[in-house]
Design a protein around this motif. Structure first.
Motif, mmCIF file in Angstrom:
data_model
loop_
_atom_site.group_PDB
_atom_site.id
_atom_site.type_symbol
_atom_site.label_atom_id
_atom_site.label_comp_id
_atom_site.label_asym_id
_atom_site.label_seq_id
_atom_site.Cartn_x
_atom_site.Cartn_y
_atom_site.Cartn_z
ATOM 1 N N VAL A 1 0.777 -1.235 0.087
ATOM 2 C CA VAL A 1 0.162 -0.096 0.094
ATOM 3 C C VAL A 1 0.826 1.279 0.062
ATOM 4 O O VAL A 1 0.750 2.181 -0.855
ATOM 5 C CB VAL A 1 -0.759 0.003 1.292
ATOM 6 C CG1 VAL A 1 -1.792 1.560 1.256
ATOM 7 C CG2 VAL A 1 -1.972 -1.029 1.137
ATOM 8 N N SER A 2 2.008 1.187 0.666
ATOM 9 C CA SER A 2 2.840 2.318 0.734
ATOM 10 C C SER A 2 3.667 2.527 -0.472
ATOM 11 O O SER A 2 3.336 3.802 -1.036
ATOM 12 C CB SER A 2 3.923 2.130 1.806
ATOM 13 O OG SER A 2 5.069 3.047 1.867
ATOM 14 N N SER A 3 3.832 1.548 -1.126
ATOM 15 C CA SER A 3 4.603 1.779 -2.450
ATOM 16 C C SER A 3 3.418 2.155 -3.562
ATOM 17 O O SER A 3 3.812 3.157 -4.340
ATOM 18 C CB SER A 3 5.209 0.288 -3.145
ATOM 19 O OG SER A 3 5.559 0.212 -4.234
ATOM 20 N N PHE A 4 2.361 1.638 -3.613
ATOM 21 C CA PHE A 4 1.172 2.193 -4.584
ATOM 22 C C PHE A 4 1.005 3.840 -4.135
ATOM 23 O O PHE A 4 0.632 4.421 -5.108
ATOM 24 C CB PHE A 4 -0.110 1.347 -4.043
ATOM 25 C CG PHE A 4 -1.119 1.720 -5.208
ATOM 26 C CD1 PHE A 4 -1.514 0.720 -6.078
ATOM 27 C CD2 PHE A 4 -1.847 2.646 -4.969
ATOM 28 C CE1 PHE A 4 -2.404 0.787 -7.186
ATOM 29 C CE2 PHE A 4 -3.114 2.999 -5.899
ATOM 30 C CZ PHE A 4 -3.138 2.132 -6.904
ATOM 31 N N GLN A 5 0.801 4.138 -2.788
ATOM 32 C CA GLN A 5 0.502 5.501 -2.740
ATOM 33 C C GLN A 5 1.718 6.304 -3.032
ATOM 34 O O GLN A 5 1.401 7.584 -3.452
ATOM 35 C CB GLN A 5 0.202 5.736 -1.091
ATOM 36 C CG GLN A 5 -1.062 5.030 -0.749
ATOM 37 C CD GLN A 5 -1.606 5.302 0.695
ATOM 38 O OE1 GLN A 5 -0.739 5.499 1.630
ATOM 39 N NE2 GLN A 5 -2.906 4.891 0.935
ATOM 40 N N GLN A 6 2.833 5.790 -2.922
ATOM 41 C CA GLN A 6 4.127 6.806 -3.090
ATOM 42 C C GLN A 6 4.189 6.743 -4.666
ATOM 43 O O GLN A 6 4.567 7.871 -5.212
ATOM 44 C CB GLN A 6 5.334 6.039 -2.636
ATOM 45 C CG GLN A 6 5.478 6.121 -1.195
ATOM 46 C CD GLN A 6 6.928 5.632 -0.708
ATOM 47 O OE1 GLN A 6 7.992 5.913 -1.078
ATOM 48 N NE2 GLN A 6 6.503 5.003 0.707
ATOM 49 N N ARG A 7 3.849 5.704 -5.329
ATOM 50 C CA ARG A 7 3.922 5.761 -6.871
ATOM 51 C C ARG A 7 2.833 6.615 -7.330
ATOM 52 O O ARG A 7 2.950 7.526 -8.319
ATOM 53 C CB ARG A 7 3.682 4.468 -7.586
ATOM 54 C CG ARG A 7 4.972 3.490 -7.108
ATOM 55 C CD ARG A 7 4.565 2.189 -7.838
ATOM 56 N NE ARG A 7 4.498 2.208 -9.343
ATOM 57 C CZ ARG A 7 5.651 2.005 -9.994
ATOM 58 N NH1 ARG A 7 6.835 1.717 -9.607
ATOM 59 N NH2 ARG A 7 5.426 2.245 -11.232
ATOM 60 N N GLU A 8 1.691 6.893 -6.675
ATOM 61 C CA GLU A 8 0.760 7.459 -6.991
ATOM 62 C C GLU A 8 0.962 9.126 -6.756
ATOM 63 O O GLU A 8 0.630 10.110 -7.745
ATOM 64 C CB GLU A 8 -0.446 7.286 -6.120
ATOM 65 C CG GLU A 8 -1.928 7.999 -6.799
ATOM 66 C CD GLU A 8 -2.891 7.175 -6.079
ATOM 67 O OE1 GLU A 8 -4.035 6.954 -6.614
ATOM 68 O OE2 GLU A 8 -2.868 7.294 -4.672
ATOM 69 N N GLU A 9 1.676 9.258 -5.713
ATOM 70 C CA GLU A 9 2.259 10.740 -5.797
ATOM 71 C C GLU A 9 3.093 11.217 -6.447
ATOM 72 O O GLU A 9 3.285 12.331 -6.976
ATOM 73 C CB GLU A 9 2.580 10.866 -4.276
ATOM 74 C CG GLU A 9 1.883 10.751 -3.005
ATOM 75 C CD GLU A 9 2.538 10.784 -1.609
ATOM 76 O OE1 GLU A 9 3.644 10.766 -1.695
ATOM 77 O OE2 GLU A 9 1.562 10.823 -0.606
ATOM 78 N N ARG A 10 3.917 10.278 -6.945
ATOM 79 C CA ARG A 10 5.143 10.614 -7.912
ATOM 80 C C ARG A 10 4.563 10.598 -9.544
ATOM 81 O O ARG A 10 5.207 10.847 -10.270
ATOM 82 C CB ARG A 10 6.239 9.729 -7.719
ATOM 83 C CG ARG A 10 6.737 9.718 -6.464
ATOM 84 C CD ARG A 10 8.415 9.105 -6.390
ATOM 85 N NE ARG A 10 8.565 7.936 -6.919
ATOM 86 C CZ ARG A 10 8.601 6.693 -6.330
ATOM 87 N NH1 ARG A 10 8.541 6.925 -5.002
ATOM 88 N NH2 ARG A 10 8.777 5.791 -6.919
ATOM 89 N N GLY A 11 3.346 10.392 -9.641
ATOM 90 C CA GLY A 11 2.611 10.201 -10.768
ATOM 91 C C GLY A 11 3.020 9.125 -11.750
ATOM 92 O O GLY A 11 3.241 9.221 -13.294
#
Length: 644
Positions: A400-410
């Motif tokens: 979930v952390s990876s998914f959310q971080q990737r989302e923040e970085r576009g």
């Protein structure tokens, strides 16, 4: 969920079934679901007499959200799964309230929709009234077009769905795929609470093959009290609960390091070894490998396709394993210790702890060893020839952390979910929605692998640009030193619909395994030596020889990583072991260090004892080549490449 007792005789009319027979069919299911025994007679009676009496005690209410309440980040201990401007709830409407100790205080909830993933879109399109009902139940605007409503329902349904599986004697892997269901309007309006007033579980009624939801109270309720349930029922760990509730209650997990979810400590491998009940061979227990011997090798095998096609005179089939110089079996050898002592001069077609390659999550951990630059970005991404992978059974917060971080970085966030212990694309899904992934991870232990959003495509004249994957057969002859070969004849599989990053539930667009599907799915076949000139015509700047060298380089790096440590941390050294694996891979577009466009091989999975029927059909000498390379070091005029 359901344990069907096949030996029980059920009356033709289930309404004539007595209570003891009902219990024989359903006792295990009721007990495993935690249904209090006081309610069991009531379950039978209400199903038999079709009593849906929840409406006599409860009612649905639509509550206008207060603006300030709606801005409350996190939503407290209860949140509304229904999209739209209103919050629904269910309350007690009976003036006398509801007594939870009453044996009749268990209620049937009907299922408005039951489906298996992959058929949801088709059902919404073809079942009259289903799309409209689901859109209304999910508070989706009815003024949208049919296509828009379908897409919205397919997205929002994961906030409303629950699942069960049917377990019975003789069940195959196909039988164990989860059924998803949406409760009726009443059941779907019951909201979440960390301290719930009721429990709800699925129940499969064997005589009529019908599924219901059973609802019972955990406490007495007065008139006006709200009925709530725990959407993370059975979970006590706070972090795990927050992960499971993400479909309804947003949470920020970016403070957790994703790297904790894609690497494991040494204890993991010992625990795995114990769980597999595998023993390691005794060092120096084996004799000298059989070389320069007179007469043929005596081979025992339990695989018919090999028996039919191993015709080289240097190998002789025997019917008794005790007579064999080579044992080639489909079954996994667990006790290498005993085998190495009792049969020190006999070859076996597997290596100790080779499961670290053939189990999907272990493959990812082994791949991480090949990463030389251990900065956080490199570790999370891993080697370029392996997709980033998380085992959702224990690394869900890190994912979930990876998914959310990737989302923040576009960054692209398409993922493919696979059961770690199944093949053939069973129970495998593609999605870019976090709440979708969270719900799908409930059905079975799964890994989430980064989906290739920019694959190298193959142009089919009858379809257009489609996905393809490639299967190579590799042979491991030795761990110390590493001796690895590849069969230069490879096999191809193609999707049947043009590739695009939409309709992610559409199997024939996003998957290439067509030979196990039902309904006459078209299997497009191209032989490898026909494929190469077609491929080079489609991609003239990428000669196949260079592409294949990069594929073999990825194989070499994978196996170098796999043998870099002793068992159980890596594949174990055993002089009398030989093995055959199938490696499935795809090509994706990437750039090298000079910024030039390249085709990057990406390894998808490694399979032990692969199905070689197709190989033998088109190449009758296939197993003659394999055995000659593995046991005789004979590569002359054979399509075998030495990789390491």
């Amino acid at each position: 969920m359901a344990d069907a007792e096949q030996a029980v005789i059920v009356p033709v009319d289930h309404r004539q079934m007595d209570y003891p027979t009902f219990l024989k069919l359903h006792r295990g299911q009721l007990a495993n679901s935690g249904v209090p025994e006081v309610y069991w007679p009531g379950v039978q009676k209400k199903i038999r007499d079709e009593v849906y009496d929840a409406g006599h005690y409860f009612g649905m209410m639509q509550v206008e959200e207060d603006e300030e309440e709606g801005d409350d980040e996190g939503g407290g201990d209860r949140n509304n799964p229904t999209p739209g401007d209103h919050r629904w709830c269910v309350v007690v409407t009976s003036e006398d309230g509801v007594d939870s100790s009453d044996s009749s205080s268990i209620f049937l909830v009907d299922h408005a929709w039951t489906f298996q993933y992959g058929y949801a879109r088709l059902q919404l399109q073809q079942v009259p009234g289903l799309l409209g009902r689901m859109a209304a139940l999910m508070d989706i605007c009815q003024e949208l077009s049919e296509e828009e409503k379908t897409e919205r329902v397919l997205d929002e349904m994961w906030r409303f769905t629950w699942q069960y599986k049917l377990n019975f004697q003789g069940a195959t892997a196909d039988d164990k795929i989860a059924f998803w269901y949406v409760n009726d309007e009443f059941g779907s309006r019951i909201q979440h609470c960390d301290e719930p007033a009721c429990r709800m579980v699925p129940f499969y009624y064997v005589p009529t093959k019908t599924s219901y939801t059973l609802m019972w109270l955990l406490q007495d309720l007065d008139c006006g009290d709200e009925v709530t349930r725990d959407f993370a029922d059975g979970l006590s760990d706070d972090t795990e609960r927050k992960c499971r509730l993400l479909a309804w209650i947003p949470q920020d997990f970016t403070h957790i390091s994703p790297n904790q979810g894609i690497s494991v400590d040494d204890q993991f491998y010992w625990t795995r070894l114990k769980g597999c009940r595998e023993t390691l061979p005794i060092p120096d227990a084996t004799g000298n490998p059989l070389t320069n011997r007179e007469g043929p090798y005596k081979v025992y095998m339990d695989i018919q396709v090999i028996r039919d096609n191993l015709t080289d005179s240097q190998f002789q089939l025997v019917e008794e394993e005790s007579q064999a110089d080579i044992v080639w079996t489909r079954s996994h050898l667990r006790d290498f210790k005993t085998f190495s002592v009792d049969r020190p001069d006999v070859y076996i077609n597997q290596f100790p702890c080779e499961g670290i390659l053939t189990v999907k999550d272990c493959l990812a951990y082994i791949g991480q060893r090949a990463v030389t630059n251990q900065d956080p970005e490199a570790l999370e991404n891993g080697p370029k020839w392996l997709p980033t992978t998380f085992n959702l059974a224990w690394a869900l917060p890190q994912f979930v952390s990876s998914f959310q971080q990737r989302e923040e970085r576009g960054l692209d966030n398409h993922w493919i979910l696979k059961p770690w212990n199944l093949a053939r694309g069973l129970d495998t899904q593609v999605t870019n929605k976090l709440h979708h992934i969270i719900r799908l991870s409930e059905t079975s232990p799964k890994v989430a692998c980064k989906y290739l959003e920019d694959p190298v495509l193959y142009y089919r004249e009858d379809v257009g640009q489609v996905k393809m994957d490639i299967r190579y057969i590799v042979m491991l002859q030795s761990v110390k030193p590493l001796k690895l070969f590849a069969y230069k004849v490879f096999w191809l599989r193609f999707a049947n619909k043009p590739f695009s990053l939409d309709h992610l539930d559409e199997y024939e667009k996003h998957f290439t395994v067509m030979n196990y599907t039902e309904g006459g799915t078209k299997l497009h076949q191209v032989h490898y030596d026909d494929f190469i000139p077609i491929f080079e015509k489609q991609y003239p700047d990428f000669p196949w020889k260079g592409v294949e060298l990069s594929i073999f380089s990825a194989f070499r790096e994978l196996f170098e990583s796999a043998v870099s440590r002793e068992a159980p941390y890596g594949i174990g050294h055993y002089p009398m072991a030989r093995s055959l694996y199938a490696i499935d891979l795809m090509l994706k577009w990437d750039k090298n260090e000079q910024g030039e466009k390249i085709m990057q091989p990406v390894l998808l999975e490694v399979n032990f004892c692969p199905d070689c029927d197709r190989a033998c059909k088109y190449h009758p000498n296939f197993f003659n080549d394999i055995f000659s390379a593995l046991f005789l070091n004979d590569f002359a005029d054979r399509p075998v490449a030495v990789i390491s």
